[in-house]
Design a protein around this motif. Structure first.
Motif, mmCIF file in Angstrom:
data_model
loop_
_atom_site.group_PDB
_atom_site.id
_atom_site.type_symbol
_atom_site.label_atom_id
_atom_site.label_comp_id
_atom_site.label_asym_id
_atom_site.label_seq_id
_atom_site.Cartn_x
_atom_site.Cartn_y
_atom_site.Cartn_z
ATOM 1 N N PRO A 296 67.467 121.553 -23.186
ATOM 2 C CA PRO A 296 66.025 121.698 -22.950
ATOM 3 C C PRO A 296 65.604 123.156 -22.811
ATOM 4 N N PHE A 297 66.460 123.978 -22.181
ATOM 5 C CA PHE A 297 66.119 125.388 -22.001
ATOM 6 C C PHE A 297 66.045 126.110 -23.342
ATOM 7 N N GLU A 298 66.973 125.794 -24.250
ATOM 8 C CA GLU A 298 66.928 126.447 -25.562
ATOM 9 C C GLU A 298 65.751 125.955 -26.375
ATOM 10 N N VAL A 299 65.493 124.659 -26.347
ATOM 11 C CA VAL A 299 64.390 124.107 -27.130
ATOM 12 C C VAL A 299 63.061 124.723 -26.692
ATOM 13 N N VAL A 300 62.832 124.772 -25.384
ATOM 14 C CA VAL A 300 61.577 125.336 -24.881
ATOM 15 C C VAL A 300 61.533 126.849 -25.112
ATOM 16 N N GLY A 301 62.632 127.548 -24.773
ATOM 17 C CA GLY A 301 62.642 129.000 -24.889
ATOM 18 C C GLY A 301 62.579 129.483 -26.323
ATOM 19 N N SER A 302 63.435 128.943 -27.178
ATOM 20 C CA SER A 302 63.441 129.372 -28.573
ATOM 21 C C SER A 302 62.207 128.873 -29.318
ATOM 22 N N GLY A 303 61.714 127.703 -28.933
ATOM 23 C CA GLY A 303 60.454 127.247 -29.503
ATOM 24 C C GLY A 303 59.318 128.186 -29.144
ATOM 25 N N GLY A 304 59.333 128.681 -27.906
ATOM 26 C CA GLY A 304 58.334 129.657 -27.496
ATOM 27 C C GLY A 304 58.430 130.947 -28.286
ATOM 28 N N VAL A 305 59.645 131.401 -28.536
ATOM 29 C CA VAL A 305 59.838 132.605 -29.353
ATOM 30 C C VAL A 305 59.232 132.392 -30.738
ATOM 31 N N ALA A 306 59.441 131.209 -31.321
ATOM 32 C CA ALA A 306 58.894 130.913 -32.649
ATOM 33 C C ALA A 306 57.365 130.972 -32.638
ATOM 34 N N LEU A 307 56.741 130.419 -31.605
ATOM 35 C CA LEU A 307 55.277 130.457 -31.525
ATOM 36 C C LEU A 307 54.772 131.883 -31.392
ATOM 37 N N ALA A 308 55.462 132.687 -30.574
ATOM 38 C CA ALA A 308 55.050 134.074 -30.388
ATOM 39 C C ALA A 308 55.180 134.861 -31.693
ATOM 40 N N VAL A 309 56.276 134.645 -32.414
ATOM 41 C CA VAL A 309 56.461 135.336 -33.693
ATOM 42 C C VAL A 309 55.372 134.929 -34.680
ATOM 43 N N LEU A 310 55.060 133.645 -34.733
ATOM 44 C CA LEU A 310 53.990 133.184 -35.617
ATOM 45 C C LEU A 310 52.666 133.843 -35.237
ATOM 46 N N GLY A 311 52.380 133.922 -33.936
ATOM 47 C CA GLY A 311 51.153 134.569 -33.494
ATOM 48 C C GLY A 311 51.098 136.035 -33.903
ATOM 49 N N LEU A 312 52.194 136.757 -33.749
ATOM 50 C CA LEU A 312 52.241 138.165 -34.156
ATOM 51 C C LEU A 312 52.044 138.309 -35.656
ATOM 52 N N CYS A 313 52.620 137.387 -36.419
ATOM 53 C CA CYS A 313 52.470 137.438 -37.877
ATOM 54 C C CYS A 313 51.025 137.166 -38.290
ATOM 55 N N LEU A 314 50.348 136.264 -37.579
ATOM 56 C CA LEU A 314 48.939 136.018 -37.878
ATOM 57 C C LEU A 314 48.102 137.269 -37.624
ATOM 58 N N LEU A 315 48.389 137.938 -36.523
ATOM 59 C CA LEU A 315 47.661 139.173 -36.206
ATOM 60 C C LEU A 315 47.940 140.248 -37.247
ATOM 61 N N ALA A 316 49.222 140.394 -37.615
ATOM 62 C CA ALA A 316 49.583 141.406 -38.611
ATOM 63 C C ALA A 316 49.007 141.051 -39.979
ATOM 64 N N GLY A 317 48.991 139.764 -40.307
ATOM 65 C CA GLY A 317 48.454 139.339 -41.595
ATOM 66 C C GLY A 317 46.977 139.643 -41.740
ATOM 67 N N ARG A 318 46.263 139.637 -40.646
ATOM 68 C CA ARG A 318 44.846 139.986 -40.689
ATOM 69 C C ARG A 318 44.644 141.492 -40.701
ATOM 70 N N ALA A 319 45.517 142.216 -40.024
ATOM 71 C CA ALA A 319 45.344 143.668 -39.879
ATOM 72 C C ALA A 319 45.816 144.438 -41.110
ATOM 73 N N VAL A 320 47.012 144.115 -41.605
ATOM 74 C CA VAL A 320 47.589 144.892 -42.713
ATOM 75 C C VAL A 320 48.193 143.952 -43.766
ATOM 76 N N PRO A 321 47.396 143.109 -44.385
ATOM 77 C CA PRO A 321 47.952 142.120 -45.313
ATOM 78 C C PRO A 321 48.683 142.731 -46.503
ATOM 79 N N ARG A 322 48.182 143.837 -47.044
ATOM 80 C CA ARG A 322 48.801 144.432 -48.229
ATOM 81 C C ARG A 322 50.192 144.970 -47.923
ATOM 82 N N LEU A 323 50.366 145.528 -46.740
ATOM 83 C CA LEU A 323 51.680 146.071 -46.381
ATOM 84 C C LEU A 323 52.735 144.972 -46.276
#
Length: 405
Positions: A296-323
């Motif tokens: 359960p600790f890995e599922v919740v923790g690593s799942g959280g990491v995945a959500l955070a990475v997706l969120g950062l990618c969404l922000l980066a995709g809006r800011a610097v899509p061409r790069l």
């Protein structure tokens, strides 16, 4: 002559929403992370980087599978009626094609633990869930994140210890009744990617896709939520191990096997991870959060990491899509790149040309984005993505009358 269409005819599938750069970037990073783990060693890229990529790249891949299912079936607006039936047929056909591809890739003899068979079964599990709201999907993901690992532990506690670890689906498992039974156990319970403990990632991704990634602050929300879950899961594991006696119990257990080596062995095991599940003896292994442990600790923790990475990618995709074009191009054809690197590894191993070196890692990490960028620019959809889309579209059209001339 004007074509007359039968009243029963309808669009084969709900029209998918336009591609999102941030989602493609996240998917591209997930594939590159898996490639790096398959072609490098912890000594080369560092223990911390290897620990961060191992297991967690595949989890990000699984979360994004759920996101893709939601986005290709209406996004915030779940399908209904004939569109729902068509979407289910399409996804089922894609699942069968993925399962067949998984068997073929495994047969090549590459050292990669191929995730696609479990991926296919997760797609099938998603079929009855396509109409659920994001709230229902999020609630189901939260329950499954705890209940799935606990149920797995309870079932495996009553089973004999498996002969091998980290298994995935193979052709030879289909040659006998016992083999098919073993295949089911590998995919659902004790393989490298056991569906029972991986279904929360799919559900979380579907919930995110239904919630709406095009919201103005979607990236910020996902970074905050993901970070909180990562702290809860990974931090909770640290507390359970270090403040509530879990670590001492595991060290004592390992010391019984190799006197004086328990602490070092535990440290190594926690860094390198498991092969899909943890041992059921002693029960304190369930307090760990190492890669591929399925607790359960890995599922919740690593799942959280995945959500955070997706969120950062969404922000980066809006800011610097061409790069981010090369990584986004890779993320738009992940199946082709994933399968391609497995084929390349198999060829290199048969020719004795494969060594885990910086040069090998550089080739495997640099060539895919370059290839994907050129292919997307000159051709368009990746070859395996094209084939999978054709299979899904064909299945979706079943049951609809042909147009009348």
């Amino acid at each position: 002559m004007t074509q007359l269409q039968s009243p029963a005819a309808a669009p084969a599938t709900p029209r998918p929403l336009p591609r999102m750069v941030g989602v493609d970037v996240a998917r591209g990073l997930a594939v590159l992370g898996m490639i790096a783990v398959h072609t490098a060693t912890a000594e080369q890229i560092g223990d911390l980087a290897f620990f961060a990529l191992s297991g967690r790249s595949a989890i990000l891949f699984a979360v994004l599978a759920g996101v893709s299912l939601a986005l290709t079936t209406g996004g915030p607006h779940p399908p209904a009626g004939r569109d729902l039936a068509a979407a289910r047929r399409s996804i089922a056909a894609r699942a069968l094609a993925l399962f067949a591809l998984a068997l073929i890739l495994t047969q090549l003899g590459s050292p990669v633990m191929v995730i696609l068979a479990s991926y296919a079964v997760l797609f099938l599990i998603a079929l009855p869930l396509l109409r659920l709201s994001w709230q229902a999907l999020a609630g189901a993901a939260a329950v499954a994140a705890v209940a799935g690992p606990l149920l797995s532990f309870a079932i495996r506690s009553r089973m004999a210890l498996p002969d091998t670890f980290g298994e995935t689906a193979r052709f030879d498992m289909l040659t006998s009744i016992d083999g098919v039974r073993h295949l089911g156990s590998v995919i659902l319970l004790e393989g490298a990617y056991p569906v029972l403990t991986w279904v929360p990632f799919l559900l979380a991704g579907m919930a995110i896709g239904r919630w709406g990634l095009r919201r103005e602050r979607a990236g910020v929300v996902l970074v905050a939520l993901g970070s909180a879950l990562a702290v809860l899961g990974l931090g909770g594991s640290w507390v359970a191990l270090n403040l509530f006696g879990g670590k001492n119990a595991l060290v004592a257990y390992l010391d019984d096997m190799m006197p004086g080596e328990g602490a070092q062995m535990l440290g190594d095991l926690l860094r390198t991870g498991s092969f899909g599940v943890v041992s059921t003896d002693p029960w304190q292994w369930m307090l760990t959060s190492s890669p591929h442990s399925g607790t359960p600790f890995e599922v919740v923790g690593s799942g959280g990491v995945a959500l955070a990475v997706l969120g950062l990618c969404l922000l980066a995709g809006r800011a610097v899509p061409r790069l981010l074009t090369p990584v986004a191009a890779l993320g738009a054809m992940p199946l082709t790149i994933y399968a391609g690197h497995i084929v390349a590894l198999a060829v290199l191993l048969r020719s004795d040309s494969f060594t885990q070196s910086w040069t090998t890692l550089l080739w495997f990490v640099v060539v895919p984005p370059v290839f994907a960028t050129l292919w997307r620019t000159c051709v368009g959809r990746g070859p395996l993505e094209w084939a999978l889309n054709k299979a899904g579209a064909g299945a979706a059209r079943l049951g609809y009358p042909r147009p009348l001339n």
